[in-house]
Design a protein around this motif. Structure first.
Motif, mmCIF file in Angstrom:
data_model
loop_
_atom_site.group_PDB
_atom_site.id
_atom_site.type_symbol
_atom_site.label_atom_id
_atom_site.label_comp_id
_atom_site.label_asym_id
_atom_site.label_seq_id
_atom_site.Cartn_x
_atom_site.Cartn_y
_atom_site.Cartn_z
ATOM 1 N N ALA A 165 23.691 -20.503 -56.123
ATOM 2 C CA ALA A 165 23.039 -21.570 -55.524
ATOM 3 C C ALA A 165 23.162 -21.715 -54.078
ATOM 4 O O ALA A 165 23.648 -20.793 -53.300
ATOM 5 N N TRP A 166 23.398 -23.019 -53.949
ATOM 6 C CA TRP A 166 24.033 -23.574 -52.192
ATOM 7 C C TRP A 166 25.415 -23.055 -52.115
ATOM 8 O O TRP A 166 25.770 -22.844 -50.732
ATOM 9 N N PHE A 167 26.250 -22.783 -53.019
ATOM 10 C CA PHE A 167 27.474 -22.003 -52.749
ATOM 11 C C PHE A 167 27.200 -20.768 -51.804
ATOM 12 O O PHE A 167 27.787 -20.465 -50.963
ATOM 13 N N VAL B 293 28.369 -19.947 -48.056
ATOM 14 C CA VAL B 293 29.515 -18.975 -47.826
ATOM 15 C C VAL B 293 28.868 -17.811 -47.322
ATOM 16 O O VAL B 293 29.609 -17.195 -46.409
ATOM 17 N N GLY B 294 27.690 -17.474 -47.620
ATOM 18 C CA GLY B 294 26.826 -16.186 -46.953
ATOM 19 C C GLY B 294 26.918 -14.934 -47.566
ATOM 20 O O GLY B 294 26.456 -13.872 -47.146
ATOM 21 N N VAL B 295 27.432 -15.121 -48.866
ATOM 22 C CA VAL B 295 27.575 -13.567 -49.835
ATOM 23 C C VAL B 295 27.528 -14.171 -51.107
ATOM 24 O O VAL B 295 27.841 -15.182 -51.593
ATOM 25 N N PRO B 296 26.831 -13.367 -52.021
ATOM 26 C CA PRO B 296 26.738 -13.851 -53.636
ATOM 27 C C PRO B 296 28.219 -13.471 -54.053
ATOM 28 O O PRO B 296 28.089 -14.213 -55.167
ATOM 29 N N ARG C 293 32.936 -21.148 -43.053
ATOM 30 C CA ARG C 293 31.808 -21.111 -44.142
ATOM 31 C C ARG C 293 32.508 -21.555 -45.563
ATOM 32 O O ARG C 293 31.933 -22.433 -46.176
ATOM 33 N N HIS C 294 33.497 -20.852 -45.697
ATOM 34 C CA HIS C 294 34.299 -21.387 -47.271
ATOM 35 C C HIS C 294 34.589 -22.758 -47.005
ATOM 36 O O HIS C 294 34.497 -23.536 -48.005
ATOM 37 N N GLY C 295 35.007 -23.038 -45.808
ATOM 38 C CA GLY C 295 35.722 -24.616 -45.856
ATOM 39 C C GLY C 295 34.535 -25.536 -45.938
ATOM 40 O O GLY C 295 34.880 -26.559 -46.536
ATOM 41 N N GLN C 296 33.314 -25.250 -45.231
ATOM 42 C CA GLN C 296 32.045 -25.861 -45.463
ATOM 43 C C GLN C 296 31.746 -26.106 -46.942
ATOM 44 O O GLN C 296 31.241 -27.187 -47.654
ATOM 45 N N ALA C 297 31.879 -24.812 -47.429
ATOM 46 C CA ALA C 297 31.241 -24.892 -49.075
ATOM 47 C C ALA C 297 32.016 -25.474 -50.143
ATOM 48 O O ALA C 297 31.633 -26.192 -50.999
#
Length: 83
Positions: free
Chosen positions: A9-11, A15-18, A42-46
């Motif tokens: 989902a929004w993760f 992050v930008g990758v499955p 991106r990981h930090g935000q997720a």
């Protein structure tokens, strides 16, 4: 150890990758999250808001302090709603 990380989902959107493969020395899910959080903006935000986040280690839902010993896969799910 090498782990397969899956994002749902929004993760996945944040992050930008499955999913991805990571090399880690993390002993717990929390330690892995710390490593992932530091790996990119991106990981930090997720991983910035962990309230209600669900985690599965080798397809079994577990708490954030769960051990990663012997694990091969970790999946992250945002809070779920339903009716």
């Amino acid at each position: 150890m090498r782990l397969r990380i899956l994002y749902f989902a929004w993760f996945r959107e944040r992050v930008g990758v499955p999913g991805e493969e990571v090399e880690t020395e993390a002993e717990t899910v929390s330690a892995l999250i710390g490593q992932l959080r530091a790996s990119s903006e991106r990981h930090g935000q997720a991983f910035s808001h962990m309230a209600g986040i669900r985690v599965a280690v080798d397809q079994k839902v577990c708490p954030l302090d769960a051990s990663l010993e012997g694990a091969s896969e970790v999946a992250f799910f945002p809070p779920m709603t339903g009716g």
